[in-house]
Design a protein around this motif. Structure first.
Motif, PDB file in Angstrom:
ATOM      1  N   ARG A 123      30.841   6.112  33.908  1.00 62.22           N
ATOM      2  CA  ARG A 123      31.034   5.293  32.715  1.00 62.22           C
ATOM      3  C   ARG A 123      31.149   6.163  31.459  1.00 62.22           C
ATOM      4  NH1 ARG A 123      27.140   0.945  32.524  1.00 62.22           N
ATOM      5  NH2 ARG A 123      28.548   0.037  34.009  1.00 62.22           N
ATOM      6  N   ASN A 125      32.309   9.155  31.212  1.00 65.77           N
ATOM      7  CA  ASN A 125      33.614   9.809  31.181  1.00 65.77           C
ATOM      8  C   ASN A 125      34.708   8.853  30.707  1.00 65.77           C
ATOM      9  OD1 ASN A 125      32.605  12.237  32.038  1.00 65.77           O
ATOM     10  ND2 ASN A 125      33.113  11.891  34.190  1.00 65.77           N
ATOM     11  N   GLN A 126      34.502   7.567  30.915  1.00 65.80           N
ATOM     12  CA  GLN A 126      35.517   6.577  30.562  1.00 65.80           C
ATOM     13  C   GLN A 126      35.131   5.808  29.301  1.00 65.80           C
ATOM     14  OE1 GLN A 126      38.061   7.078  32.336  1.00 65.80           O
ATOM     15  NE2 GLN A 126      36.911   8.317  33.772  1.00 65.80           N
ATOM     16  N   SER A 128      35.689   6.322  26.198  1.00 65.08           N
ATOM     17  CA  SER A 128      36.721   6.190  25.158  1.00 65.08           C
ATOM     18  C   SER A 128      37.593   4.981  25.474  1.00 65.08           C
ATOM     19  CB  SER A 128      37.560   7.456  25.091  1.00 65.08           C
ATOM     20  OG  SER A 128      38.247   7.650  26.309  1.00 65.08           O
ATOM     21  N   LYS A 129      38.038   4.305  24.448  1.00 61.65           N
ATOM     22  CA  LYS A 129      38.877   3.114  24.623  1.00 61.65           C
ATOM     23  C   LYS A 129      40.308   3.544  24.890  1.00 61.65           C
ATOM     24  CE  LYS A 129      35.657   0.138  23.554  1.00 61.65           C
ATOM     25  NZ  LYS A 129      35.138  -0.834  24.419  1.00 61.65           N
ATOM     26  N   SER A 130      40.539   4.012  26.090  1.00 60.68           N
ATOM     27  CA  SER A 130      41.855   4.504  26.455  1.00 60.68           C
ATOM     28  C   SER A 130      42.699   3.363  27.005  1.00 60.68           C
ATOM     29  CB  SER A 130      41.716   5.610  27.494  1.00 60.68           C
ATOM     30  OG  SER A 130      42.980   6.004  27.953  1.00 60.68           O
ATOM     31  N   ASP A 132      44.955   3.980  29.207  1.00 61.62           N
ATOM     32  CA  ASP A 132      45.385   4.459  30.526  1.00 61.62           C
ATOM     33  C   ASP A 132      44.847   3.513  31.613  1.00 61.62           C
ATOM     34  OD1 ASP A 132      46.441   6.060  32.496  1.00 61.62           O
ATOM     35  OD2 ASP A 132      44.707   7.405  32.554  1.00 61.62           O
ATOM     36  N   ASP A 135      41.855   4.934  33.634  1.00 55.38           N
ATOM     37  CA  ASP A 135      40.581   4.925  32.925  1.00 55.38           C
ATOM     38  C   ASP A 135      39.968   3.525  32.924  1.00 55.38           C
ATOM     39  OD1 ASP A 135      40.754   7.605  32.399  1.00 55.38           O
ATOM     40  OD2 ASP A 135      41.585   7.351  30.372  1.00 55.38           O
ATOM     41  N   GLN A 136      40.798   2.510  32.737  1.00 55.60           N
ATOM     42  CA  GLN A 136      40.302   1.133  32.750  1.00 55.60           C
ATOM     43  C   GLN A 136      39.795   0.747  34.144  1.00 55.60           C
ATOM     44  OE1 GLN A 136      43.544  -1.213  31.273  1.00 55.60           O
ATOM     45  NE2 GLN A 136      43.270  -0.533  29.140  1.00 55.60           N
ATOM     46  N   LEU A 138      38.574   2.785  36.414  1.00 56.73           N
ATOM     47  CA  LEU A 138      37.309   3.484  36.644  1.00 56.73           C
ATOM     48  C   LEU A 138      36.167   2.818  35.892  1.00 56.73           C
ATOM     49  CD1 LEU A 138      38.459   7.213  36.676  1.00 56.73           C
ATOM     50  CD2 LEU A 138      37.598   5.877  38.595  1.00 56.73           C
ATOM     51  N   MET A 139      36.428   2.295  34.713  1.00 52.81           N
ATOM     52  CA  MET A 139      35.406   1.579  33.951  1.00 52.81           C
ATOM     53  C   MET A 139      34.982   0.305  34.684  1.00 52.81           C
ATOM     54  SD  MET A 139      33.431   1.487  31.443  1.00 52.81           S
ATOM     55  CE  MET A 139      33.707   2.038  29.800  1.00 52.81           C
TER      56      MET A 139
END
Length: 155
Positions: A123, A125-126, A128-130, A132, A135-136, A138-139
């Motif tokens: 969490r 690592n992810q 940041s509000k990316s 990508d 990344d979403q 993985l969140m």
């Protein structure tokens, strides 16, 4: 005049069903002893009981390791059963006793979840509000894993 009632054994009654069952059990124990006499010493106690029906021999043992060892002695088991029954026994079936199978059914492994430290690291690592998609994803995965790890284990 008082009547004298004596206790009768079950075999004293006209119905000879129990006598037939006792005879069958005695024959099975004779076959079991004949088979045990031809097996190596480490396998003699592994056979718990057996059943011979027609041309089929069923041997019951307590674990899979002993069942494998008994399969290697299959021809010896069939020959001993044939000699003891005075009939040709053609097939062999080795089974593990039912009580042990029930123990295996009780054990249901749950899902293998990562530790909370790994979930939090995922969490962080992810964080940041990316935009990508990876990344979403993985969140969302970290949120799902956290929910699953907090649930009580079902048994």
């Amino acid at each position: 005049m008082a009547k004298y009632h004596s206790f009768k054994t079950p075999l004293a009654f006209p119905n000879k069903t129990l006598a037939v069952i006792a005879l069958h059990a005695k024959q099975q124990s004779i076959i079991l002893n004949a088979i045990r006499a031809r097996l190596p010493d480490e396998l003699t106690s592994s056979i718990k009981y057996l059943a011979v029906s027609g041309g089929k021999l069923q041997v019951y043992t307590d674990n899979a390791a002993n069942a494998t060892k008994l399969r290697f002695h299959g021809p010896t088991l069939l020959d001993a059963a044939s000699l003891a029954t005075h009939a040709k026994v053609l097939s062999l079936q080795i089974r593990i006793t039912e009580t042990l199978r029930q123990e295996y059914r009780v054990r249901k492994p749950g899902p293998k979840l990562p530790s909370m430290a790994i979930i939090k690291a995922l969490r962080n690592n992810q964080a940041s509000k990316s935009a990508d998609p990876l990344d979403q994803a993985l969140m969302r995965l970290s949120l799902t894993l956290e929910k699953l790890s907090k649930k009580p284990a079902e048994s």
